[in-house]
Design a protein around this motif. Sequence first.
Motif, PDB file in Angstrom:
ATOM      1  N   SER A  63     126.538 185.182 -27.013  1.00 25.31           N
ATOM      2  CA  SER A  63     126.447 185.499 -28.438  1.00 25.31           C
ATOM      3  C   SER A  63     127.799 185.715 -29.109  1.00 25.31           C
ATOM      4  O   SER A  63     127.851 185.943 -30.321  1.00 25.31           O
ATOM      5  CB  SER A  63     125.579 186.754 -28.638  1.00 25.31           C
ATOM      6  N   ALA A  97     128.702 180.848 -35.776  1.00 23.85           N
ATOM      7  CA  ALA A  97     128.557 182.269 -36.082  1.00 23.85           C
ATOM      8  C   ALA A  97     127.214 182.582 -36.744  1.00 23.85           C
ATOM      9  O   ALA A  97     127.094 183.555 -37.473  1.00 23.85           O
ATOM     10  CB  ALA A  97     129.697 182.728 -36.995  1.00 23.85           C
ATOM     11  N   ASN A  98     126.208 181.773 -36.466  1.00 18.45           N
ATOM     12  CA  ASN A  98     124.874 182.019 -37.017  1.00 18.45           C
ATOM     13  C   ASN A  98     124.322 183.319 -36.427  1.00 18.45           C
ATOM     14  O   ASN A  98     124.110 183.420 -35.221  1.00 18.45           O
ATOM     15  CB  ASN A  98     123.955 180.842 -36.677  1.00 18.45           C
ATOM     16  N   ARG A  99     124.056 184.311 -37.269  1.00 15.53           N
ATOM     17  CA  ARG A  99     123.627 185.620 -36.782  1.00 15.53           C
ATOM     18  C   ARG A  99     122.250 185.556 -36.113  1.00 15.53           C
ATOM     19  O   ARG A  99     121.879 186.456 -35.364  1.00 15.53           O
ATOM     20  CB  ARG A  99     123.610 186.625 -37.937  1.00 15.53           C
ATOM     21  N   GLY A 100     121.502 184.513 -36.389  1.00 18.00           N
ATOM     22  CA  GLY A 100     120.201 184.368 -35.761  1.00 18.00           C
ATOM     23  C   GLY A 100     120.226 183.538 -34.496  1.00 18.00           C
ATOM     24  O   GLY A 100     119.181 183.296 -33.887  1.00 18.00           O
ATOM     25  N   ASN A 101     121.401 183.109 -34.073  1.00 14.84           N
ATOM     26  CA  ASN A 101     121.519 182.264 -32.880  1.00 14.84           C
ATOM     27  C   ASN A 101     122.215 183.056 -31.776  1.00 14.84           C
ATOM     28  O   ASN A 101     123.409 183.330 -31.855  1.00 14.84           O
ATOM     29  CB  ASN A 101     122.328 181.010 -33.208  1.00 14.84           C
ATOM     30  N   PRO A 102     121.487 183.410 -30.708  1.00 15.15           N
ATOM     31  CA  PRO A 102     122.101 184.193 -29.640  1.00 15.15           C
ATOM     32  C   PRO A 102     122.919 183.359 -28.662  1.00 15.15           C
ATOM     33  O   PRO A 102     123.461 183.896 -27.707  1.00 15.15           O
ATOM     34  CB  PRO A 102     120.881 184.797 -28.925  1.00 15.15           C
TER      35      PRO A 102
END
Length: 308
Positions: free
Chosen positions: A209, A215-220
Amino acid sequence: MQRDAVEAAMVGRVVEIATDGRHIALDRGFLTIAERGAEIGRVPIDDITAVVMNAHGLTHTNNVLVALARRGTPVVLCGPHHRPEAIVWPVDGHHEQAGRIMDQAAASLPLKKRLWQQIVQAKILAQGAALAATGAEAGGFRLLARKVSAGDPDNVEAEAARRYWPLLLGSGFRRDTDGGGVNGLLNYGYAVLRAGVARSVMGAGLHPSLGLKHANRGNPMVLVDDLMEPFRPVVDREVHRLVGQGVGEVTGEAKAALARIMIVDLPTAERLSPVATCAERLAGSLARAFAGSGERLALPEPGLPLGF
């Protein structure tokens, strides 16, 4: 087990479960697949690089997930159009994991920008090599790679993509991650690649992460997506080959071919090495860069992939 899933396990150690309603379990060191209570296939669990669950109504035991996690084997859960929706991730992947994650979290932005520059350059050079392998015009891609500066603020990566896709798959092609057909083929190949790179990231003791660029906050899995970029053209080239043979959907033949992605040989500074080994070296070199032991990433050479 379907023929394509068996071949994947035998050739590329990627097991795909592609038929609805099947049950996955563990039995004396084997991953087993059952349908309506009857076993239809088994694979030695130590031979598996990744498991791709790509169907509806699948069930599995906790034991099989724990056994795969202990071996650092990712399990990819796919949604519509063969897109990976989640990856089951082991808690402990490396004996220095805590220290390496601390180094990763403390890495400076200038360092991450310089590392991302190398990755984008390698990707663009690999795109040029893929085009050259198909007989398309690829001369401008070396120039594009030289234009990439630290962090790629001018987004040369996107400029290369705009040129790349029409040259590789025709002027009418548009990359759409939610699309079927040829886009589905790409999605499936990238899912296999993502699973392999995820295993390399975990094996290097890095946290998926904490990325370099994504840096997509929904992509772990942002770091996995960062590190798979230089290897995407290997998938693209195989999809081009399949399309040239009249394969325009995710068929059993296409799955078997794309499952071999991680064993395709690429030229490196040392010798020819399969994609899986190249990904491991890349992740290891990134961990060393975060620790302050040099900034040069171990990336494949921009030559033609071998092994298809």
